[in-house]
Design an enzyme around this catalytic site. Structure first.
Site, short mmCIF file in Angstrom:
data_model
loop_
_atom_site.label_atom_id
_atom_site.label_comp_id
_atom_site.label_asym_id
_atom_site.label_seq_id
_atom_site.Cartn_x
_atom_site.Cartn_y
_atom_site.Cartn_z
N LYS A 80 0.84 -1.20 0.00
CA LYS A 80 0.00 0.00 0.00
C LYS A 80 0.87 1.26 0.00
O LYS A 80 0.65 2.18 -0.78
CB LYS A 80 -0.92 -0.01 1.22
CG LYS A 80 -1.88 1.16 1.23
CD LYS A 80 -2.81 1.11 2.41
CE LYS A 80 -2.99 2.51 2.96
NZ LYS A 80 -3.20 2.56 4.38
N ASP A 90 -7.10 1.43 0.66
CA ASP A 90 -7.13 1.71 2.10
C ASP A 90 -8.55 1.40 2.59
O ASP A 90 -9.36 0.83 1.87
CB ASP A 90 -6.70 3.15 2.40
CG ASP A 90 -7.82 4.15 2.09
OD1 ASP A 90 -8.78 3.79 1.38
OD2 ASP A 90 -7.74 5.29 2.59
#
Ligand code: SF4
Length: 224
Positions: free
Chosen positions: A134, A152
């Site tokens: 991420k 997210d």
């Protein structure tokens, strides 16, 4: 495991590939200011900011980084102080011990393997200590080299509500999104979902009556 929103998407509203265009268009108009909330002036500051943002808010990170970036300007600067000093300087972002260790490991690798520069390839970014997929996706996208789609908590929730995925696992969600979101939009798409999630599509109380993509959303509360 975080709460899943997959089951909220009950009604079929047409194919994902047909809905994605108008979804992106309308969200882009609605949230024309949607961009990363972290403040940084260089590739290195971007990388450190994103690393610090784990488990805390961007607002919190932005309070710490102005003084931090005045003091630490090059990768060498993070290695030139005792780790306890760096821990104190990033204390307010939480998990300061792990973060200080990860930042120093990353700085060492930048110096040794990347001539002190932040790499742009995802496969290089994920080699840096403490940089998960991420974080790597956020950094690559902001550097103009998006090679994936950031997932997210907001991106996960909205992708599920919009029936763009039926998965809970972020890696599988990303794969689904990569199949349907045009590559040119990979960098801005997460920002659009994040800002729509913050402003309209709240986790507990989505404001469907004020939502510009309500007619494209199988989870709308207005049609249950
Ligand atoms: S606010 Fe409601 S209609 Fe809009 S995306 Fe969220 S659940 Fe769907």
């Amino acid at each position: 495991m975080a709460r899943s929103y997959v089951r909220e998407a009950r009604r079929g509203l047409g194919r994902r590939s047909e809905r994605i265009g108008p979804i992106i268009e309308r969200l882009a108009l609605e949230h024309s200011d949607a961009e990363i909330a972290l403040r940084f002036r260089s590739d290195l500051e971007l990388l450190v900011s994103v690393m610090l943002s784990a488990q805390t808010t961007d607002v919190n990170v932005n309070k710490v980084t102005p003084a931090l970036f005045e003091k630490y300007r090059r990768p060498e600067d993070y290695l030139g102080v005792a780790i306890e000093e760096l821990e104190r300087d990033i204390y307010a972002t939480g998990f300061f011990r792990q973060k200080a260790k990860a930042i120093r490991g990353t700085m060492r690798m930048l110096i040794e393997d990347f001539d002190g520069e932040v790499p742009t390839r995802l496969e290089d970014l994920v080699k840096l200590p403490g940089v998960a997929r991420k974080t790597a996706n956020v950094v690559a996208a902001e550097l103009g080299h998006a090679q994936g789609i950031v997932v997210d908590t907001h991106v996960r929730r909205l992708s599920q509500r919009l029936a763009l995925t039926r998965h809970d696992d972020p890696v599988k969600i990303e794969r689904d999104l990569q199949r349907v979101v045009p590559r040119a939009d990979w960098a801005r798409f997460p920002h659009l979902l994040i800002w729509h999630g913050r402003r309209v599509c709240d986790a507990r109380r989505p404001r469907c009556e004020d939502c510009v993509i309500e007619d494209l959303c199988p989870s709308s509360r207005l049609r249950s």
